[in-house]
Design a protein around this motif. Structure first.
Motif, mmCIF file in Angstrom:
data_model
loop_
_atom_site.group_PDB
_atom_site.id
_atom_site.type_symbol
_atom_site.label_atom_id
_atom_site.label_comp_id
_atom_site.label_asym_id
_atom_site.label_seq_id
_atom_site.Cartn_x
_atom_site.Cartn_y
_atom_site.Cartn_z
ATOM 1 N N GLY A 256 0.710 -1.243 0.215
ATOM 2 C CA GLY A 256 0.094 0.044 0.109
ATOM 3 C C GLY A 256 0.867 1.122 0.061
ATOM 4 O O GLY A 256 0.444 2.260 -0.414
ATOM 5 N N VAL A 257 2.042 0.950 0.621
ATOM 6 C CA VAL A 257 2.991 2.092 0.647
ATOM 7 C C VAL A 257 3.796 2.209 -0.633
ATOM 8 O O VAL A 257 4.522 1.350 -1.132
ATOM 9 C CB VAL A 257 3.827 2.359 1.793
ATOM 10 C CG1 VAL A 257 4.669 3.540 1.750
ATOM 11 C CG2 VAL A 257 2.861 2.441 3.088
ATOM 12 N N SER A 258 3.711 3.127 -1.557
ATOM 13 C CA SER A 258 4.475 2.893 -2.914
ATOM 14 C C SER A 258 5.332 4.024 -3.032
ATOM 15 O O SER A 258 5.270 5.133 -2.357
ATOM 16 C CB SER A 258 3.439 3.042 -4.257
ATOM 17 O OG SER A 258 2.865 4.052 -4.107
ATOM 18 N N GLU A 259 6.616 3.718 -3.831
ATOM 19 C CA GLU A 259 7.702 4.800 -4.018
ATOM 20 C C GLU A 259 7.137 5.812 -5.126
ATOM 21 O O GLU A 259 6.499 5.527 -5.823
ATOM 22 C CB GLU A 259 8.897 4.135 -4.627
ATOM 23 C CG GLU A 259 9.802 3.461 -3.612
ATOM 24 C CD GLU A 259 10.367 4.544 -2.640
ATOM 25 O OE1 GLU A 259 9.849 5.459 -2.557
ATOM 26 O OE2 GLU A 259 11.537 4.027 -2.017
ATOM 27 N N HIS A 260 7.574 7.156 -4.893
ATOM 28 C CA HIS A 260 7.347 8.029 -5.999
ATOM 29 C C HIS A 260 8.334 7.956 -6.804
ATOM 30 O O HIS A 260 9.344 7.902 -6.402
ATOM 31 C CB HIS A 260 7.076 9.595 -5.290
ATOM 32 C CG HIS A 260 6.469 10.475 -6.282
ATOM 33 N ND1 HIS A 260 5.173 10.310 -6.606
ATOM 34 C CD2 HIS A 260 7.178 11.368 -6.963
ATOM 35 C CE1 HIS A 260 5.018 11.364 -7.454
ATOM 36 N NE2 HIS A 260 6.161 11.875 -7.759
ATOM 37 N N VAL A 261 7.990 8.075 -8.226
ATOM 38 C CA VAL A 261 8.737 7.957 -9.249
ATOM 39 C C VAL A 261 8.996 9.021 -10.010
ATOM 40 O O VAL A 261 7.950 9.646 -10.350
ATOM 41 C CB VAL A 261 8.346 6.728 -10.302
ATOM 42 C CG1 VAL A 261 9.571 6.664 -11.313
ATOM 43 C CG2 VAL A 261 8.438 5.274 -9.403
ATOM 44 N N TYR A 262 10.358 9.949 -10.277
ATOM 45 C CA TYR A 262 10.368 10.999 -10.854
ATOM 46 C C TYR A 262 10.848 10.718 -12.154
ATOM 47 O O TYR A 262 11.746 9.711 -12.419
ATOM 48 C CB TYR A 262 11.312 12.173 -10.154
ATOM 49 C CG TYR A 262 10.717 11.925 -8.653
ATOM 50 C CD1 TYR A 262 9.884 13.264 -8.453
ATOM 51 C CD2 TYR A 262 10.991 11.676 -7.647
ATOM 52 C CE1 TYR A 262 9.332 13.640 -7.199
ATOM 53 C CE2 TYR A 262 10.614 11.675 -6.433
ATOM 54 C CZ TYR A 262 9.734 13.055 -6.230
ATOM 55 O OH TYR A 262 9.475 13.283 -4.985
ATOM 56 N N ARG A 263 10.719 11.475 -13.222
ATOM 57 C CA ARG A 263 11.226 11.432 -14.428
ATOM 58 C C ARG A 263 12.465 12.278 -14.621
ATOM 59 O O ARG A 263 12.259 13.626 -14.296
ATOM 60 C CB ARG A 263 10.409 11.456 -15.658
ATOM 61 C CG ARG A 263 9.582 10.227 -15.950
ATOM 62 C CD ARG A 263 8.672 10.344 -17.095
ATOM 63 N NE ARG A 263 9.818 10.408 -18.329
ATOM 64 C CZ ARG A 263 9.948 9.217 -19.134
ATOM 65 N NH1 ARG A 263 9.218 8.211 -18.872
ATOM 66 N NH2 ARG A 263 10.533 9.139 -20.139
ATOM 67 N N LEU A 264 13.573 12.184 -15.076
ATOM 68 C CA LEU A 264 14.855 13.050 -15.154
ATOM 69 C C LEU A 264 15.609 12.630 -16.420
ATOM 70 O O LEU A 264 15.952 11.629 -16.662
ATOM 71 C CB LEU A 264 15.828 12.602 -14.029
ATOM 72 C CG LEU A 264 16.797 13.544 -13.690
ATOM 73 C CD1 LEU A 264 16.242 14.960 -13.031
ATOM 74 C CD2 LEU A 264 17.672 13.168 -12.857
ATOM 75 N N PHE A 265 15.385 13.393 -17.352
ATOM 76 C CA PHE A 265 16.003 13.401 -18.690
ATOM 77 C C PHE A 265 15.620 11.876 -19.217
ATOM 78 O O PHE A 265 16.792 11.278 -19.714
ATOM 79 C CB PHE A 265 17.452 13.457 -18.711
ATOM 80 C CG PHE A 265 18.081 14.655 -18.068
ATOM 81 C CD1 PHE A 265 17.730 15.904 -18.525
ATOM 82 C CD2 PHE A 265 18.697 14.559 -16.863
ATOM 83 C CE1 PHE A 265 18.269 17.035 -18.006
ATOM 84 C CE2 PHE A 265 19.313 15.858 -16.003
ATOM 85 C CZ PHE A 265 18.782 16.986 -16.867
ATOM 86 N N GLY A 266 14.319 11.434 -19.200
ATOM 87 C CA GLY A 266 14.009 10.242 -19.740
ATOM 88 C C GLY A 266 14.285 9.200 -18.944
ATOM 89 O O GLY A 266 13.805 8.038 -19.213
ATOM 90 N N ALA A 267 14.947 9.204 -17.940
ATOM 91 C CA ALA A 267 15.098 8.115 -16.740
ATOM 92 C C ALA A 267 14.312 8.244 -15.823
ATOM 93 O O ALA A 267 13.764 9.225 -15.458
ATOM 94 C CB ALA A 267 16.530 8.109 -16.497
ATOM 95 N N VAL B 165 13.673 7.317 -2.927
ATOM 96 C CA VAL B 165 14.847 6.645 -2.050
ATOM 97 C C VAL B 165 16.039 6.762 -2.561
ATOM 98 O O VAL B 165 17.171 6.829 -1.932
ATOM 99 C CB VAL B 165 14.345 5.188 -1.691
ATOM 100 C CG1 VAL B 165 15.647 4.580 -1.210
ATOM 101 C CG2 VAL B 165 13.662 4.992 -0.785
ATOM 102 N N GLN B 166 16.018 6.671 -4.138
ATOM 103 C CA GLN B 166 17.347 6.702 -4.779
ATOM 104 C C GLN B 166 18.041 8.264 -4.625
ATOM 105 O O GLN B 166 19.232 8.586 -4.426
ATOM 106 C CB GLN B 166 17.164 6.388 -6.408
ATOM 107 C CG GLN B 166 16.960 4.885 -6.225
ATOM 108 C CD GLN B 166 16.621 4.499 -7.895
ATOM 109 O OE1 GLN B 166 16.239 5.210 -8.532
ATOM 110 N NE2 GLN B 166 16.994 3.347 -7.982
ATOM 111 N N ILE B 167 16.876 9.203 -4.705
ATOM 112 C CA ILE B 167 17.302 10.597 -4.432
ATOM 113 C C ILE B 167 17.890 10.755 -3.282
ATOM 114 O O ILE B 167 19.086 11.539 -2.945
ATOM 115 C CB ILE B 167 16.203 11.638 -4.706
ATOM 116 C CG1 ILE B 167 15.757 11.631 -6.327
ATOM 117 C CG2 ILE B 167 16.414 13.033 -4.327
ATOM 118 C CD1 ILE B 167 14.633 12.357 -6.571
#
Lengths: 296, 296
Positions: free
Chosen positions: A128-139, A144-146
């Motif tokens: 139920g808790v999901s990671e927010h995904v960003y787009r950066l130059f097409g990637a 968490v990675q940030i």
């Protein structure tokens, strides 16, 4: 595609650097390969996971969970130094014996985790808790990675300032480069070593906490990460945090580019063949740090 | 009864492994985490040859030994200039590469599915397929290993190995060819592990990569350390202890998964306790207890 590979390389390298930096710090002060480092990493990851089972809804809760994991790792690392390694060193333990003792500690920590949480691979965050995904130059890049990259960019200079500019950092470096001389000068060598163990374990714990959220949890995760960390430390030179960073970048690049170009199951073989080649082709370059630290 | 014979076979095989590894750890002071890799080389050579071309048992043993000696030579000759700890890392890397080959090279090793239907061995026209026959074969292999180990330790080669363990530079200064001796003992130890591996494969009739992971290497090192490195019979006792312990735990009525983790905790604790109580180098102290003071 290329930007995604570059981001992956950076993320993997930062994770490897966190483990390698802690390993190098501990090696510099106590001069043995501390395998229990993998145990503190795993404990950190599972401690944060336990916290997330209750609260993981918002960013502040997530940060609190990360902190819980890091503190758990610091406590376990400090405890091991106080209860096992310090008494052994006082009685003149050799580095090989300390290595075996730390391996015993790792086995104990790892199987305790298995006993409590089971062997199955788990997701760090509750369903139920999901990671927010960003787009950066097409990637694609996740929160968490940030956070992983940001915390390394923050911790690197902090560690540098601590060791170069503060009195405590100076004492740690003095007792690492010559414990006998430092003791003669009245410096608290023992507490410097304890501090090193706590800082190093904290770095490993942070690596474990964040990597668990980036991938998943399993009791063996610490061991896999530690092997990568040791490789980075040896490739980059075991005396310096900066060397560990260079080594981590090499390891990250081999892993991610290998994953991109080859079938995934050959990943560890590619990395370790590369390691053996590096160690064999330029043993002097890599060995320099170790030789110097042993022969002071 | 068959169950008791099964335990006897496993205990004898692991005792043979531990005694052959002790040639490195106890007699020479070299720590290696690649013993399960050489065990795997023997097991897979025998299994692949007998299943695919129906070759006789002793031919498989011979091929396994040859490959093991060959790879041990590559490993040891190329890492002569490395320090003890770097060599530990190289053995780790070799173990991981070999496990990766067992687990991923589908065409050769059938990957995680393993190799089934390995026929019972025949020696000089006699088929060995009863539990008693296997027990005799395994105990015979253990006997050969311990006789060979004894012969090496009490030979001039053994004296040089002990000198290397105590002070390699000093041994060199007396004109001893220490590198050559180290390479020799590493090759002998690897060949012995390969023989044990062949017998193991034919006994189990099915092998898969899980029996040859880094954990197995750590297990054999623990057997040696817990039993007492350099005491010759100590590592065998350590092996018997660590093989029978989980069976004992099973009789108490613990679930299998919990029992295997508890066994891990027990041998982790044993490892820490043994190194903790003998911090100044295990082999030397153990030798003094056993009454054979090393003569340099």
């Amino acid at each position: 595609m290329i930007t995604q590979v570059i981001i992956n390389v950076v993320v993997t390298s930062m994770h490897v650097w966190l483990v390698a930096a802690g390993f190098v710090l501990i090696y510099r002060n106590s001069r043995f390969f501390n395998f229990a480092h993998a145990g503190t990493y795993t404990i950190g990851a599972y401690a944060a996971h336990t916290f997330f089972m209750f609260h993981a809804e918002t960013i502040p809760w997530r940060l609190a969970g990360d902190l819980v994991g890091v503190i758990a790792a610091i406590l376990v690392g400090g405890l091991l130094e106080l209860a096992v390694f310090r008494p052994m060193r006082r009685r003149g333990a050799e580095s090989g014996t300390l290595l075996l003792a730390s391996l015993g500690c790792l086995i104990i920590l790892q199987s305790l985790v298995s006993l409590v949480y089971g062997d199955a691979v788990r997701s760090a965050l509750p369903p139920g808790v999901s990671e927010h995904v960003y787009r950066l130059f097409g990637a694609y890049v996740t929160t968490v990675q940030i956070f992983l990259i940001a915390s390394c960019l923050f911790l690197g200079p902090i560690l540098l300032l601590f060791f170069d500019r503060t009195r405590s950092g100076l004492i740690v470096r003095a007792s690492a480069s010559d414990p006998d001389l430092a003791r003669t000068a009245g410096l608290p060598v023992e507490s410097a070593t304890l501090m090193t163990f706590m800082i190093g374990s904290g770095l490993a714990g942070l690596g474990g906490v964040l990597w668990a959220q980036n991938t998943a949890l399993s009791p063996m995760m610490g061991f896999d990460a530690l092997l990568l960390g040791i490789v980075a430390a040896l490739v980059g030179g075991i005396r310096h945090l900066g060397g560990a960073l260079a080594g981590a970048l090499v390891v990250g690049a081999i892993l991610e580019i290998g994953r991109w170009l080859l079938p995934g199951e050959w990943n560890s073989a590619v990395l370790f063949i590369a390691v053996v080649l590096v160690v064999l082709i330029m043993p002097k370059g890599i060995a320099k740090g170790i030789v110097r630290s042993n022969r002071r | 009864m068959d169950y008791a014979m099964h335990i006897v076979v496993l205990a004898a095989l692991f005792a043979a492994l531990a005694v052959s590894l002790d040639l490195l750890i106890g007699s020479t002071g070299i720590l290696s985490f690649a013993h399960a890799a050489f065990f795997a080389i023997g097991a897979y050579s025998s299994a692949i040859l007998s299943v695919s071309i129906g070759s006789p048992f002793l031919f498989g043993v011979l091929v396994g030994m040859t490959i093991a000696v060959g790879s041990s030579l590559i490993l040891s000759l190329s890492s002569l200039r490395l320090s003890g700890e770097e060599f530990v890392l190289v053995t780790f890397a070799f173990q991981i590469i070999l496990f990766n080959i067992c687990n991923s090279w589908m065409g050769l090793t059938n990957g995680p599915l393993g190799i089934a239907g390995i026929p019972a061995p025949a020696i000089l026209g006699m088929d060995i397929n009863s539990p008693l026959g296997f027990a005799l074969l395994a105990v015979g292999a253990f006997g050969i290993t311990i006789i060979l180990a004894n012969a090496i330790v009490s030979s001039p080669l053994g004296r040089v190995l002990r000198a290397i363990r105590e002070d390699e530079d000093f041994a060199k200064s007396l004109g001893k060819m220490t590198s050559q001796k180290k390479v020799t003992v590493f090759a002998v130890s690897s060949a012995l592990a390969a023989i044990t591996g062949s017998i193991y494969a034919h006994y189990m009739s099915y092998i898969d990569p899980t029996s040859f992971s880094i954990n197995e290497s750590i297990l054999v090192v623990s057997m040696v350390v817990i039993g007492g490195p350099g005491t010759r019979y100590g590592p065998a006792l350590g092996a018997v202890l660590l093989v029978t312990l989980p069976e004992g735990l099973r009789f108490i009525g613990l679930p299998d998964a919990a029992a295997s983790h508890l066994r891990q905790v027990v041998y982790g604790v044993a490892l820490v306790v043994v190194t903790f109580s003998r911090p100044r180098g295990l082999s030397r102290v153990m030798n003094r207890i056993a009454g054979n003071e090393p003569s340099v």
